[in-house]
Design an enzyme around this catalytic site. Structure first.
Site, PDB file in Angstrom:
ATOM      1  N   ARG A 191     -27.094  -9.660  34.535  1.00 32.68           N
ATOM      2  CA  ARG A 191     -27.445  -8.270  34.808  1.00 32.68           C
ATOM      3  C   ARG A 191     -28.962  -8.073  34.744  1.00 32.68           C
ATOM      4  O   ARG A 191     -29.609  -8.510  33.797  1.00 32.68           O
ATOM      5  CB  ARG A 191     -26.772  -7.381  33.764  1.00 32.68           C
ATOM      6  CG  ARG A 191     -27.160  -5.931  33.821  1.00 32.68           C
ATOM      7  CD  ARG A 191     -26.628  -5.248  35.076  1.00 32.68           C
ATOM      8  NE  ARG A 191     -26.838  -3.824  35.018  1.00 32.68           N
ATOM      9  CZ  ARG A 191     -26.247  -2.960  35.820  1.00 32.68           C
ATOM     10  NH1 ARG A 191     -25.419  -3.386  36.752  1.00 32.68           N
ATOM     11  NH2 ARG A 191     -26.487  -1.681  35.712  1.00 32.68           N
ATOM     12  N   THR A 229     -11.524  -1.787   6.037  1.00 35.89           N
ATOM     13  CA  THR A 229     -10.836  -1.163   4.905  1.00 35.89           C
ATOM     14  C   THR A 229      -9.476  -1.764   4.599  1.00 35.89           C
ATOM     15  O   THR A 229      -8.897  -1.417   3.575  1.00 35.89           O
ATOM     16  CB  THR A 229     -10.667   0.371   5.109  1.00 35.89           C
ATOM     17  OG1 THR A 229     -10.019   0.617   6.358  1.00 35.89           O
ATOM     18  CG2 THR A 229     -12.017   1.070   5.103  1.00 35.89           C
ATOM     19  N   GLU A 285      -6.726  -5.051   3.846  1.00 37.60           N
ATOM     20  CA  GLU A 285      -6.839  -6.241   2.991  1.00 37.60           C
ATOM     21  C   GLU A 285      -7.995  -6.055   2.000  1.00 37.60           C
ATOM     22  O   GLU A 285      -8.731  -6.995   1.700  1.00 37.60           O
ATOM     23  CB  GLU A 285      -7.037  -7.514   3.838  1.00 37.60           C
ATOM     24  CG  GLU A 285      -5.740  -8.081   4.390  1.00 37.60           C
ATOM     25  CD  GLU A 285      -4.927  -8.849   3.346  1.00 37.60           C
ATOM     26  OE1 GLU A 285      -5.473  -9.176   2.284  1.00 37.60           O
ATOM     27  OE2 GLU A 285      -3.729  -9.086   3.594  1.00 37.60           O
ATOM     28  N   THR A 305       0.813  -1.218   0.000  1.00 40.11           N
ATOM     29  CA  THR A 305       0.000   0.000   0.000  1.00 40.11           C
ATOM     30  C   THR A 305       0.846   1.268   0.000  1.00 40.11           C
ATOM     31  O   THR A 305       1.853   1.351   0.704  1.00 40.11           O
ATOM     32  CB  THR A 305      -0.907   0.009   1.241  1.00 40.11           C
ATOM     33  OG1 THR A 305      -1.786  -1.112   1.148  1.00 40.11           O
ATOM     34  CG2 THR A 305      -1.721   1.282   1.339  1.00 40.11           C
ATOM     35  N   GLY A 335       2.746  -2.648   8.540  1.00 41.76           N
ATOM     36  CA  GLY A 335       2.995  -3.291   9.828  1.00 41.76           C
ATOM     37  C   GLY A 335       4.447  -3.721   9.948  1.00 41.76           C
ATOM     38  O   GLY A 335       5.074  -4.123   8.957  1.00 41.76           O
ATOM     39  N   GLY A 344     -22.928   1.649  30.447  1.00 41.13           N
ATOM     40  CA  GLY A 344     -21.691   2.347  30.773  1.00 41.13           C
ATOM     41  C   GLY A 344     -20.507   1.394  30.936  1.00 41.13           C
ATOM     42  O   GLY A 344     -19.376   1.729  30.587  1.00 41.13           O
TER      43      GLY A 344
END
Lengths: 654, 654
Positions: free
Chosen positions: B304, B416, B418, B132, B171, B395
């Site tokens: 919960r 976005t 690969e 890229t 990377g 939260g």
């Protein structure tokens, strides 16, 4: 650059507040810094929040007698402008002056105002708003913290009975707050009187926790790093009697309780109702962030090019692609609609809170409902749109230097704070079902489902602003839908209200039917999806009506014409998004439904040349956008174009 | 806890790789740490990636001759397991062994393999995959970096002509990479031969940039802090002739170019096609992250509670709310479908890449198309679902200690990288339009739109696995849709393929019509929304067919029965989501469309008791989930319940 007529339409009634913010906060001083550590961000925001101009921003929301502006609407708009700049700054300021200061104003009485308001405005006294508990966020009426009066000492005993009752996610708690408005169950004479609020010191002058107060840190979060959210627990903390914020409930020295509002639930929701501005500000702030993201994505899409058209040398600007327009332009049209609806909401807030005489309960409930609905819709729209904008920048959208990661991370919490969006939409639906008669600002969810099911009434649409204009437009639509032009505004309005009305009628029918034969919980739960649709359809109509009213107010003819097209796109893309419902209920024929999709694409083509103009009208200073790619990409594209000739002049092998 | 039959069905063909990962990477050692700084995270991930077990994970993808496993399928599954653990770790490993090592294997020849593969596997040689550029991410065929051969010195001159041509988002570049596979335009003898790749040292043994190499840092990102993304620029860097990865293109000492594939475009996309595993892994990793998020949200929703039911003391578990089920259970059903589709895709990858003899071009193109489509759909599903899960925790979902912020931020880039999802879906559509004849792995967007428009053919559905079973099911559906049970699998399949086929036919018609009278760019652009819908409908069908095949393979009868219900929910909720299209095209009557919504709600009720079981089958070790709320909330709820009696025993005032 820009279209002043358009900007004027968007700036609206509080244009002077927006202009002041753009001037007072100009440059990069207050702008978000990407890649800070938690500590750096907290330190910077803590410093900056004290440097904010008091007038008109901070002071606007406070009473004139204490140096304030007596301008609740202006205060909401000032907060939105801070959000345009940096969301940590907005939330930190919102906690200090909106939630903490606002609670002292609304729930306290003269003795509290005299003692604290000036120090609150000047930020000499930093405070927290300690309502939410770890175990109870949405159902605040069921908070577990207790505050028990002892007539022997004439003091309250504030106590956190267990971990689930600790105050959580409290802004200003982890670092800066000296006092907190603490919400707890008031108990006196062996009886509970529901949730009330007290002003409680949580740190001493050296910043150490007060005796009996335990302060925790919520630590790193998805975003809003500059806001020091924390936890507060109270171990039998002694609170003097006069620290009860006693506008809506008083405890005499002997422990006798009195209140102007007898019913506990009614009193509680009346108290909450006075704090509605927070919810208004969150919705507006979400839209401000959406406008920042759209400005970045649209400007980038103007200069950024990818893939050459057949037979052409120069690559195609991203904004020329239909898929890009479908994403950005429809979001932009919706953002315009939401901005007008928010303006109308702020005006309603202002009228209700500056009205003389007793509160008009119906208008207050309607305001709460609008605030809830627009908060939910604006925050979800922000989450979706900012994500789309980040993707529209490709890899660049993932770098902190291009701002979108910050916008996305910071706004994320808005979908669940100041009321979880799903719970808020239920509140909206309940208001519609009961005609606001007994809905209060209630987040009580299901508790009174049977009651609601029995009380539902035939629906009467509440009209928003420009009532008569809208009625005229609707009445002017000829009989048969299929013959009406797709851009007929009256037809749009009729389609929106038809959907709302029919969904509501259906919900009423189903609730009534269920009430006869179901468990109370199931009566409501079995139609929860339907009820949420009612609320969303209601908000859609409010937004379209506000859009129509906004266009009507616009003076500049060119701006007016452009806005009308944007409103067409908003209306038709919304109908398109719900075409399943319209077709199911035979409000659209299949051919007309297909024609709507074609018309949306046609409008995108017409609006393509205006994309840049539409974001320019948001009038966001370049420095506030803080996006490296916007500064660098134009130069890169120019250099690349200049160099291309060399490479492309080299013949290819085949 | 858990349903072993269900887990077995999901673990699939590479169950041994999954089991090995769960054992080898057990405990908290490799688990993501919330709230780290950029430097801390990079340091930790850089260290951990070298501690990863080589066998079977890392080695799986390499040739047996160099100590590898010769198991491309296993290698993709091993990467997915890393993603289940921590996404920075997966991406860092993916760069080193998948992209960098994979490119050396696929594009290099024996001399490169002999010299470098062992050091790559052992991580003694860390590398980058430098494709890229800042200016060209999607349109990689148009990269601007040049590599020009000089027969005089028998070296290449690698050069970055301007800023837009710098390698970006690479990377391993900012910190750890010593070499890079660099993609550039090959020029020799005054002619261009398109994009090729070279192995280029970028840092010396002391970690300093090599002469002529400039290394930049992409700095803080939205997520994946542990991956050191950076920028590489080359100022006339000399590269020895033998460093060209020359499997698909050779340059003789005198500069003569030769290749087994004559056409530049065809050669380029053949080279890219060998790298398809990266895209397969990203899709699978996105789904792994989705499974983590759903496990957290569903388990939290079990314990919960919020709001008491009328007349009841105990509050209601979040998972009992219809709106919660609509969000989590439908996402869960889709995730199951995607997991089966991913398993099938990995098998296809494995078969193609381990087949003897020459590459079957048709199967290779089909593999690329499937990889592209499932990557786009899985990554968008991840983005939406993780967001929904974070909201489902209120939260708590915003706190880093509860993992969801990390999952959300880390997976975001997958939409976005690969391949941009929108561009990938165009590739899928183009393959369908041309029957893969000339679509290559091409991301060339619009360049050959006219060509495509002329070449489109009558559509023939490619069947996925279990071809005969699916045909039997479809054929068994009685004639009239309205009489078929809503849960008839053959009817689901027919509805899915009908949508795909009709959309494709329509796109073909519109392209042909446009080809006669439009500018080349507009031919495709005017139907871009339609073309993207074709691709999405195609992926929907692939997923449903894979789901059906997965159920067929499931041995355990109870698991099979439960999976069938989950598949019903996936199929009907997908039809419901597209009811607008089905009604528009009279594939659904309005009453049947409404009945589908009722049936979806009914299925949610039936599946409610199985929610926990369905996420347990993902078999994610508790430590990997790394969510504080899952550890603490059950105890909090228990304490609260125990204490409630006290508070609730206090009489209320009214």
């Amino acid at each position: 650059m820009g279209n002043l007529g358009l900007q004027e339409a968007l700036d609206g009634r509080w244009a002077h507040v927006r202009r002041a913010a753009r001037e007072q906060l100009a440059g990069t001083h207050f702008v978000a810094v990407p890649g800070e550590t938690l500590e750096q961000s907290r330190e910077r925001i803590s410093r900056l929040v004290r440097e904010l101009p008091v007038d008109p921003g901070i002071a606007a929301g406070f009473p004139i007698a204490y140096g304030g502006g007596g301008d609740p609407g202006g205060s909401a708009v000032a907060a939105e402008m801070l959000a345009q700049l940096d969301l940590s700054l907005m939330v930190k300021a919102g906690v200090q002056w909106g939630l903490f200061g606002g609670a002292v104003v609304a729930l306290g009485t003269a003795k509290h105002h005299d003692a604290y308001l000036r120090d609150i405005i000047s930020a000499d006294l930093m405070g927290c708003f300690a309502m939410t508990e770890t175990g109870h966020g949405s159902d605040v009426q069921q908070l577990r913290t207790t505050c028990t009066y002892d007539p022997g000492t004439q003091t309250f005993d504030l106590h956190t009975p267990h971990e689930a009752a600790r105050k959580d996610y409290i802004g200003n708690a982890a670092r800066d707050g000296r006092m907190a408005v603490v919400f707890a169950q008031l108990i006196t004479g062996g009886r509970r009187y529901g949730v009330h609020a007290w002003l409680v010191p949580v740190r001493d002058d050296q910043g150490r926790p007060m005796p009996g107060v335990t302060i925790g840190d919520d630590g790193p979060k998805a975003g809003l790093l500059g806001v020091d959210n924390g936890r507060l627990s109270f171990d039998h903390v002694t609170v003097p009697r006069e620290m009860l914020l006693d506008r809506y409930g008083q405890v005499a020295p002997d422990g006798t309780y009195s209140s102007p509002i007898e019913n506990d639930t009614r009193r509680f929701f009346t108290m909450l109702g006075t704090l509605v501005r927070g919810r208004v500000v969150v919705g507006g702030s979400a839209s401000a962030a959406t406008r920042s993201a759209l400005t970045i994505a649209v400007r980038y899409g103007e200069v950024r090019r990818q893939f050459a058209a057949p037979g052409e040398h120069r690559e195609i600007a991203l904004n020329d692609y239909l898929a890009h327009q479908r994403t950005l332009l429809i979001a932009l049209a919706t953002t315009y609609g939401l901005s007008f609806a928010q303006e109308e909401l702020v005006s309603a807030l202002h009228e209700v809170q500056t009205a003389d005489g007793p509160v008009d309960e119906h208008r207050q409930r309607e305001l709460e409902s609008r605030a809830a609905g627009l908060k939910a819709v604006q925050t979800w729209h922000a989450t979706r749109t900012i994500q789309a904008c980040r993707e529209a920048l490709g890899g660049a959208g993932y770098l902190a230097e291009n701002r979108l990661p910050g916008l996305k991370a910071d706004t994320d919490v808005f979908t669940t704070f100041e009321g979880d969006n799903t719970v808020l939409l239920q509140l909206v639906a309940k208001g519609l079902l009961t005609g606001y008669r007994d809905a209060f600002g209630s987040l009580d969810g299901w508790g009174r489902a049977t009651f609601v099911a029995e009380q539902v009434r035939e629906m009467v649409l509440e009209r928003t602003a420009a009532r008569s204009l809208i009625q005229r437009l609707v009445d002017a639509v000829p009989g048969r839908d299929d013959e009406v032009a797709l851009t007929d505004r009256g037809w749009h309005l009729r389609m929106f209200e038809d959907r709302e009305k029919h969904l509501l009628d259906g919900a009423i029918r189903r609730l009534r039917k269920g009430a006869a034969r179901k468990r109370p919980f199931d009566i409501f739960n079995d139609v929860q999806d339907h009820v949420l649709e009612v609320a969303l359809a209601h908000v859609d109509r409010i937004v379209l009506e506000a859009f129509v009213a906004g266009i009507e107010r616009t003076a500049d003819p060119a701006a007016k014409e452009l806005l009308a097209k944007v409103a067409d796109l908003y209306a038709l893309s919304t109908i398109e998004a719900h075409k399943g419902w319209y077709l199911e209920h035979q409000r659209l024929t299949p051919p007309r439904s297909k024609a709507i999709t074609a018309k949306v694409n046609d409008l995108l083509k017409q609006l393509r040349p205006h994309m840049a103009e539409l974001v320019d009208a948001f009038a966001i200073p370049d420095e506030w956008l803080a996006c490296a790619a916007l500064r660098e990409e134009p130069a890169r594209q120019a250099t690349m174009t200049a160099h291309d000739d060399e490479l492309l002049a080299t013949p290819v092998s085949a």
